[in-house]
Design a protein around this motif. Structure first.
Motif, mmCIF file in Angstrom:
data_model
loop_
_atom_site.group_PDB
_atom_site.id
_atom_site.type_symbol
_atom_site.label_atom_id
_atom_site.label_comp_id
_atom_site.label_asym_id
_atom_site.label_seq_id
_atom_site.Cartn_x
_atom_site.Cartn_y
_atom_site.Cartn_z
ATOM 1 N N LYS A 119 0.777 -1.294 -0.137
ATOM 2 C CA LYS A 119 -0.136 -0.198 0.037
ATOM 3 C C LYS A 119 0.857 1.318 0.101
ATOM 4 N N ARG A 120 2.074 0.917 0.436
ATOM 5 C CA ARG A 120 3.087 2.257 0.516
ATOM 6 C C ARG A 120 3.964 2.155 -0.775
ATOM 7 N N GLY A 121 3.475 1.439 -1.771
ATOM 8 C CA GLY A 121 4.272 1.437 -2.728
ATOM 9 C C GLY A 121 5.600 0.408 -2.973
ATOM 10 N N ILE A 122 5.835 -0.314 -2.138
ATOM 11 C CA ILE A 122 7.065 -1.213 -1.738
ATOM 12 C C ILE A 122 6.549 -2.694 -1.925
ATOM 13 N N PRO A 123 6.841 -3.386 -2.925
ATOM 14 C CA PRO A 123 6.718 -4.534 -3.292
ATOM 15 C C PRO A 123 7.113 -5.585 -2.166
ATOM 16 N N GLY A 124 6.562 -6.709 -2.063
ATOM 17 C CA GLY A 124 6.982 -7.611 -0.984
ATOM 18 C C GLY A 124 8.340 -8.055 -0.987
ATOM 19 N N PHE A 125 8.911 -8.241 -2.405
ATOM 20 C CA PHE A 125 9.949 -8.973 -2.573
ATOM 21 C C PHE A 125 11.161 -7.982 -1.949
ATOM 22 N N MET A 126 10.958 -6.681 -2.206
ATOM 23 C CA MET A 126 11.957 -5.589 -1.562
ATOM 24 C C MET A 126 11.826 -5.375 -0.084
ATOM 25 N N ALA A 127 10.682 -5.297 0.378
ATOM 26 C CA ALA A 127 10.230 -5.313 1.824
ATOM 27 C C ALA A 127 11.099 -6.706 2.451
ATOM 28 N N ALA A 128 10.993 -7.450 2.114
ATOM 29 C CA ALA A 128 11.344 -8.864 2.468
ATOM 30 C C ALA A 128 12.980 -8.681 3.038
ATOM 31 N N LYS A 129 13.784 -7.669 2.416
ATOM 32 C CA LYS A 129 14.947 -7.307 2.408
ATOM 33 C C LYS A 129 15.483 -6.363 3.344
ATOM 34 N N PHE A 130 14.263 -5.615 3.821
ATOM 35 C CA PHE A 130 14.546 -4.323 4.884
ATOM 36 C C PHE A 130 14.947 -5.037 6.191
ATOM 37 N N ARG A 131 15.808 -3.969 6.817
ATOM 38 C CA ARG A 131 15.922 -4.378 8.233
ATOM 39 C C ARG A 131 14.499 -4.074 8.931
ATOM 40 N N PRO A 132 14.410 -4.801 10.032
ATOM 41 C CA PRO A 132 13.045 -4.319 10.688
ATOM 42 C C PRO A 132 12.766 -3.264 11.254
ATOM 43 N N TRP A 133 13.959 -2.598 11.767
ATOM 44 C CA TRP A 133 13.969 -1.184 12.255
ATOM 45 C C TRP A 133 13.335 -0.110 11.032
ATOM 46 N N TYR A 134 13.872 -0.599 9.856
ATOM 47 C CA TYR A 134 13.648 0.273 8.781
ATOM 48 C C TYR A 134 12.184 0.296 8.280
ATOM 49 N N VAL A 135 11.815 -1.066 8.529
ATOM 50 C CA VAL A 135 10.132 -1.508 8.066
ATOM 51 C C VAL A 135 9.462 -0.472 9.091
ATOM 52 N N LEU A 136 9.851 -0.359 10.432
ATOM 53 C CA LEU A 136 9.181 0.142 11.590
ATOM 54 C C LEU A 136 9.061 1.966 10.887
ATOM 55 N N ALA A 137 10.137 2.419 10.480
ATOM 56 C CA ALA A 137 10.083 3.679 10.102
ATOM 57 C C ALA A 137 9.223 3.824 8.821
ATOM 58 N N VAL A 138 9.348 3.134 8.044
ATOM 59 C CA VAL A 138 8.099 3.155 6.931
ATOM 60 C C VAL A 138 6.807 3.078 7.309
ATOM 61 N N LEU A 139 6.589 2.137 8.215
ATOM 62 C CA LEU A 139 5.156 1.924 8.674
ATOM 63 C C LEU A 139 4.496 3.192 9.389
ATOM 64 N N ALA A 140 5.646 4.080 9.967
ATOM 65 C CA ALA A 140 5.249 5.247 10.432
ATOM 66 C C ALA A 140 4.720 6.260 9.495
ATOM 67 N N ILE A 141 4.781 6.044 8.421
ATOM 68 C CA ILE A 141 4.193 6.826 7.213
ATOM 69 C C ILE A 141 2.803 6.163 6.739
ATOM 70 N N PRO A 142 1.567 6.846 6.966
ATOM 71 C CA PRO A 142 0.379 6.023 6.446
ATOM 72 C C PRO A 142 0.531 6.136 4.877
ATOM 73 N N PRO A 143 -0.238 5.306 4.402
ATOM 74 C CA PRO A 143 -0.044 5.071 2.919
ATOM 75 C C PRO A 143 -0.518 6.605 2.035
ATOM 76 N N CYS A 144 -1.429 7.057 2.751
ATOM 77 C CA CYS A 144 -1.883 8.386 2.042
ATOM 78 C C CYS A 144 -0.881 9.482 1.842
ATOM 79 N N ALA A 145 0.581 9.416 2.541
ATOM 80 C CA ALA A 145 1.433 10.142 2.657
ATOM 81 C C ALA A 145 2.775 10.029 1.554
ATOM 82 N N MET A 146 2.578 8.648 1.090
ATOM 83 C CA MET A 146 3.754 8.148 0.283
ATOM 84 C C MET A 146 4.200 9.006 -1.067
#
Length: 332
Positions: A145-172
């Motif tokens: 929903k934030r424009g990041i496909p799963g195969f890319m998100a799978a390689k993010f460090r968990p803390w980086y995923v948390l930072a991305v999730l802090a941004i709601p999809p409407c703001a991306m």
């Protein structure tokens, strides 16, 4: 740090470190629909600490003057009026202090370029392999929903995923040129020829997360996903509270939500929040005081940093008061 810590982390990050832009989203202010008794409880808890309200202050000790702006790191058109007031002080300042200035941002980018493993999983199991299937499905959907496909998100460090999730999809879509009040202050200082300096090292974000284990951060990630369906509401509530000068109420609001989590006592929640406040705010506040006071000896200072750093026993304002500064609230 337990799973419950994630309930506050996404909102806290938006105050504590420069994250991408937040446009006005279509969510609702949750305070407006809250039970009056619960809202009163939140406000009473916020009022119980020093300096619970206000975003704009001046600290004076003899000839030393520090003008302080508590900031909100996401973009919002309401920032412009506040910047107009701040520019009067920036023009007369010897130094502008921010959490992370242009040099620090460049150093951080250079570090990530040299060491991509800081942000990405380069060896070992990906998140797809580490997370339970149902959690991965939730995460993959949230990132998509934030424009990041799963195969890319799978390689993010968990803390980086948390930072991305802090941004709601409407703001991306508005992430191409993030500013927030911090960035606007930096631009104004550079335009005025006022030196910009950082309050802390450029790699502070890594230091914060290095203090947690991978297991702890993964657990936080799972709990963060539980709030995904109301991410826009949380974003709007956070922004409205900031512009009302009531950022401390967001901290107490998230504490109230945590009280309702299954399997936790109020004592456990309070202990966890104390730990988070120490890690994410208090320890940094104490480290900033010598930087602020030394700069003030050289001339008038403007300091702009996340609004949650202002309040509390170990908040910047109370720490400056303990150093002999008198505090006066100014009006944005």
């Amino acid at each position: 740090m337990s799973r419950l810590a994630a309930v506050t982390l996404a909102l806290v990050l938006s105050f504590l470190h420069a994250l991408p832009a937040l446009a006005l989203c279509g969510g609702r202010n949750l305070f407006e629909e809250m039970d009056p008794a619960k809202l009163a409880s939140i406000r009473d808890a916020a009022e119980a600490v020093p300096f619970p309200k206000g975003n704009f202050w001046q600290a004076v000790r003899g000839d030393e003057v520090i003008t302080i702006a508590g900031t909100y790191h996401f973009d919002d058109p309401r920032h412009q009026a506040n910047l107009d007031k701040l520019q009067l002080f920036i023009a007369d300042a010897t130094t502008v202090l921010v959490e992370s200035g242009p040099e620090e941002e460049k150093a951080l980018m250079d570090l990530v370029a040299r060491e991509p493993a800081r942000m990405f999983i380069t060896t070992g199991p990906t998140l797809f392999e580490q997370l339970p299937a149902e959690v991965w499905a939730q995460l993959s959907d949230a990132m998509s929903k934030r424009g990041i496909p799963g195969f890319m998100a799978a390689k993010f460090r968990p803390w980086y995923v948390l930072a991305v999730l802090a941004i709601p999809p409407c703001a991306m879509e508005q992430m191409s040129d993030p500013k927030g009040l911090d960035g606007m202050v930096i631009d104004a200082a550079l335009a005025a020829g006022t030196p910009v300096r950082a309050l802390e090292p450029y790699d502070t974000i890594f230091t914060l997360f290095d203090s947690m284990t991978d297991e702890e951060i993964l657990a936080m990630l799972q709990s963060t996903l539980a709030l995904e369906d109301r991410s826009e509401d949380h974003a709007v509530t956070l922004a409205d509270s900031y512009f009302a000068g009531r950022s401390r109420e967001i901290w107490e609001f998230m504490r109230q939500i945590s009280y309702d989590l299954p399997g936790y006592t109020r004592a456990q929640v309070d202990a966890e929040f104390a730990r988070m406040e120490e890690l994410l705010m208090n320890a940094r506040n104490r480290a900033w005081i010598p930087v602020l006071t030394q700069a003030a000896k050289e001339g008038p200072v403007v300091a702009a940093f996340g609004a949650l750093h202002l309040s509390g026993e170990q908040g910047v304002l109370n720490l400056l008061r303990q150093q002999g500064f008198s505090l006066t609230e100014l009006q944005f």
